[in-house]
Design a protein around this motif. Structure first.
Motif, PDB file in Angstrom:
ATOM      1  N   ASN A 124      18.461  26.535  92.787  1.00  0.00           N
ATOM      2  CA  ASN A 124      17.317  27.314  93.500  1.00  0.00           C
ATOM      3  C   ASN A 124      17.399  28.729  93.179  1.00  0.00           C
ATOM      4  O   ASN A 124      16.927  29.663  94.269  1.00  0.00           O
ATOM      5  CB  ASN A 124      16.938  27.098  94.892  1.00  0.00           C
ATOM      6  CG  ASN A 124      16.829  25.563  95.130  1.00  0.00           C
ATOM      7  OD1 ASN A 124      16.149  24.904  94.273  1.00  0.00           O
ATOM      8  ND2 ASN A 124      17.105  25.190  96.196  1.00  0.00           N
ATOM      9  N   SER A 164      23.331  24.158  80.728  1.00  0.00           N
ATOM     10  CA  SER A 164      22.679  25.563  80.415  1.00  0.00           C
ATOM     11  C   SER A 164      22.530  26.263  81.698  1.00  0.00           C
ATOM     12  O   SER A 164      22.413  25.798  82.946  1.00  0.00           O
ATOM     13  CB  SER A 164      21.165  25.340  79.625  1.00  0.00           C
ATOM     14  OG  SER A 164      20.417  24.652  80.693  1.00  0.00           O
ATOM     15  N   THR A 216      18.157  25.927  88.035  1.00  0.00           N
ATOM     16  CA  THR A 216      17.134  25.304  88.696  1.00  0.00           C
ATOM     17  C   THR A 216      17.569  24.215  89.797  1.00  0.00           C
ATOM     18  O   THR A 216      17.381  24.017  90.856  1.00  0.00           O
ATOM     19  CB  THR A 216      16.424  24.177  87.761  1.00  0.00           C
ATOM     20  OG1 THR A 216      15.894  25.126  86.534  1.00  0.00           O
ATOM     21  CG2 THR A 216      15.212  23.413  88.248  1.00  0.00           C
ATOM     22  N   ALA A 217      18.988  23.726  89.639  1.00  0.00           N
ATOM     23  CA  ALA A 217      19.614  22.998  90.441  1.00  0.00           C
ATOM     24  C   ALA A 217      20.101  23.535  91.776  1.00  0.00           C
ATOM     25  O   ALA A 217      20.149  23.204  92.795  1.00  0.00           O
ATOM     26  CB  ALA A 217      20.827  22.421  89.733  1.00  0.00           C
ATOM     27  N   SER A 277      19.891  27.746  82.649  1.00  0.00           N
ATOM     28  CA  SER A 277      18.514  27.288  83.418  1.00  0.00           C
ATOM     29  C   SER A 277      18.675  26.165  84.179  1.00  0.00           C
ATOM     30  O   SER A 277      18.129  26.039  85.154  1.00  0.00           O
ATOM     31  CB  SER A 277      17.526  26.961  82.110  1.00  0.00           C
ATOM     32  OG  SER A 277      17.092  28.114  81.520  1.00  0.00           O
ATOM     33  N   THR A 278      19.616  24.881  83.906  1.00  0.00           N
ATOM     34  CA  THR A 278      19.809  23.745  84.506  1.00  0.00           C
ATOM     35  C   THR A 278      20.616  24.252  85.889  1.00  0.00           C
ATOM     36  O   THR A 278      20.127  23.840  86.848  1.00  0.00           O
ATOM     37  CB  THR A 278      20.622  22.982  83.707  1.00  0.00           C
ATOM     38  OG1 THR A 278      20.163  22.625  82.448  1.00  0.00           O
ATOM     39  CG2 THR A 278      21.158  21.714  84.545  1.00  0.00           C
ATOM     40  N   GLN A 300      23.883  19.784  96.330  1.00  0.00           N
ATOM     41  CA  GLN A 300      22.587  19.235  95.924  1.00  0.00           C
ATOM     42  C   GLN A 300      22.585  18.276  94.725  1.00  0.00           C
ATOM     43  O   GLN A 300      22.037  17.357  94.794  1.00  0.00           O
ATOM     44  CB  GLN A 300      21.694  20.584  95.223  1.00  0.00           C
ATOM     45  CG  GLN A 300      21.564  21.715  96.251  1.00  0.00           C
ATOM     46  CD  GLN A 300      20.613  21.351  97.157  1.00  0.00           C
ATOM     47  OE1 GLN A 300      19.511  20.952  97.102  1.00  0.00           O
ATOM     48  NE2 GLN A 300      21.245  21.098  98.541  1.00  0.00           N
TER      49      GLN A 300
END
Lengths: 207, 197
Positions: free
Chosen positions: A206, A197, A203-204, A199-200, A189
């Motif tokens: 999914n 983080s 998100t990356a 969260s990063t 991806q």
């Protein structure tokens, strides 16, 4: 970018879904340790290049990787593969060799030694890292610590470290650590520089 | 204009008074905040160009996820920076915002050349290069140094590259002083800039 031929790394070049099996860091990846499911079978895989001497690698493992491990690795949703990649301070190179020599004998000891390097980074330098490693392995594992240290400069261990350095370079990691490569269903991806983080990564990938 | 160095307490008071007067004007205060935020975003994203290209600008993520990725690259929101590196970065971008607001005021209101803008550019450049953990790999710094075959040089610095952020702060403070010095004798909103030499 053709599978396995080009970089797909962290230096600004776009990633375009290259398969983990064809990625420079995917070659022989099974020979390196991972947390969670098989990296080639997992819904999401993070391949991390770490330098034991890099302060942000320590922060990444103690924060983001620990959180990901408890939230996603244990449930089988994420695999995290780690390869020692010594490009920062000079003591990181003998430390990477010691990690590889330890891994050849006991994977659990590899993870414990990596944690030890990260926790005590300020106490190591090129003159004392192998002595301190031998002492720590002797005190904290069942391994023959002297044999591990004797192995550090062997051809087999050196070639493993050089293989990771070459793969990281080909993948575009350069001298930046931690460098992480995010795969979803086996397809790249993106890549992530530094101690990004939780969260990063979520998100990356999914998650 | 001769470039003096701010060596006296009155020089520092001049910087403070000039900034306070300019930033008390809402339009310039807003400009400073927007400029600082833009600089912070540019600095932060410059450390993760592939992520920016793949998922923030490109890719198919929903807008909310793209915003999450941007915000998570900021110091103290995400985890990319140590507290010291994050504080240094925030200081640099704050000075960039204040400095550029001052330069803009000087250009617009006094219709003069941008004295000290060279220092602004130097400060911005050093701030960009030094952002993040330079020793572990500030993407732009290592790129620039590798052009000269000197990417290992930063490891020799005692603070691991934080020195660049400190140099950026120094360059921005000097630039701000020079701009303020060039505004001596003038007025901002009816208040005299000069503090006395």
């Amino acid at each position: 970018m053709g599978g396995g031929s080009g970089s797909s790394g962290s230096s600004g070049e776009s990633s375009d879904g290259v398969a983990l099996a064809d990625h420079p860091l995917g070659e022989n990846l099974a020979e390196w340790p991972h947390l969670g499911p098989d990296p080639f079978e997992a819904p999401a895989t993070l391949v991390v290049l770490d330098d034991p001497s890099c302060s942000r690698c320590a922060a990444f493992h103690q924060g983001t990787v620990a959180e990901l491990e408890s939230q996603y690795v244990e449930s089988g949703d994420l695999s995290i593969a780690v390869r020692p990649y010594p490009v920062v301070y000079a003591w990181g190179e003998p430390a990477a060799h010691a990690l590889e020599a330890t891994l050849a004998r006991d994977e659990a000891a590899f993870w414990a030694l990596l944690d030890h390097y990260f926790a005590e980074q300020g106490s190591f330098n090129t003159d004392n890292v192998l002595d301190q490693t031998e002492t720590w392995l002797g005190d904290n594992t069942d391994l023959d610590a002297a044999a591990v240290i004797d192995d550090v400069d062997s051809e087999a261990i050196t070639s493993r470290v050089e293989a990771t350095l070459a793969a990281g370079e080909e993948a575009g990691a350069g001298n930046i650590t931690p460098a992480s490569f995010a795969f979803v269903d086996g397809a790249l991806q993106t890549s992530l520089n530094g101690s990004v983080s939780t969260s990063t990564v979520e998100t990356a990938l999914n998650l | 204009m001769s470039k003096r160095l701010p060596t006296r307490r009155a020089d520092l008071r001049l910087i403070g008074r000039t900034l306070r007067l300019v930033l008390s004007i809402p339009a310039y205060a807003g400009f400073a905040v927007l400029t600082a935020w833009g600089a912070l975003t540019a600095f932060a994203l410059s450390q993760n160009l592939t992520l920016t290209s793949d998922l923030i600008v490109g890719g198919s993520l929903p807008l909310a996820d793209r915003l999450v990725l941007v915000v998570e690259q900021y110091p103290f929101v995400g985890t990319n920076y140590s507290a010291l590196d994050g504080a240094a970065l925030l200081l640099v971008v704050s000075l960039v915002g204040a400095n550029l607001a001052l330069v803009t005021y000087h250009l617009r209101e006094h219709d003069l050349s941008a004295a000290g803008s060279g220092g602004s550019l130097l400060g911005v450049a050093l701030g960009v290069l030094g952002a993040g953990c330079a020793a572990c790999g500030s993407a732009l710094l290592l790129g620039v140094l590798s052009l000269f075959g000197a990417s290992g040089l930063v490891l020799l610095l005692p603070l691991g590259g934080l020195e660049l952020s400190l140099l950026a702060v120094l360059a921005l403070l000097l630039s701000t002083y020079w701009v303020a010095d060039g505004m001596r004798g003038g007025e901002i909103q009816g208040c005299p800039v000069d503090i006395g030499r």
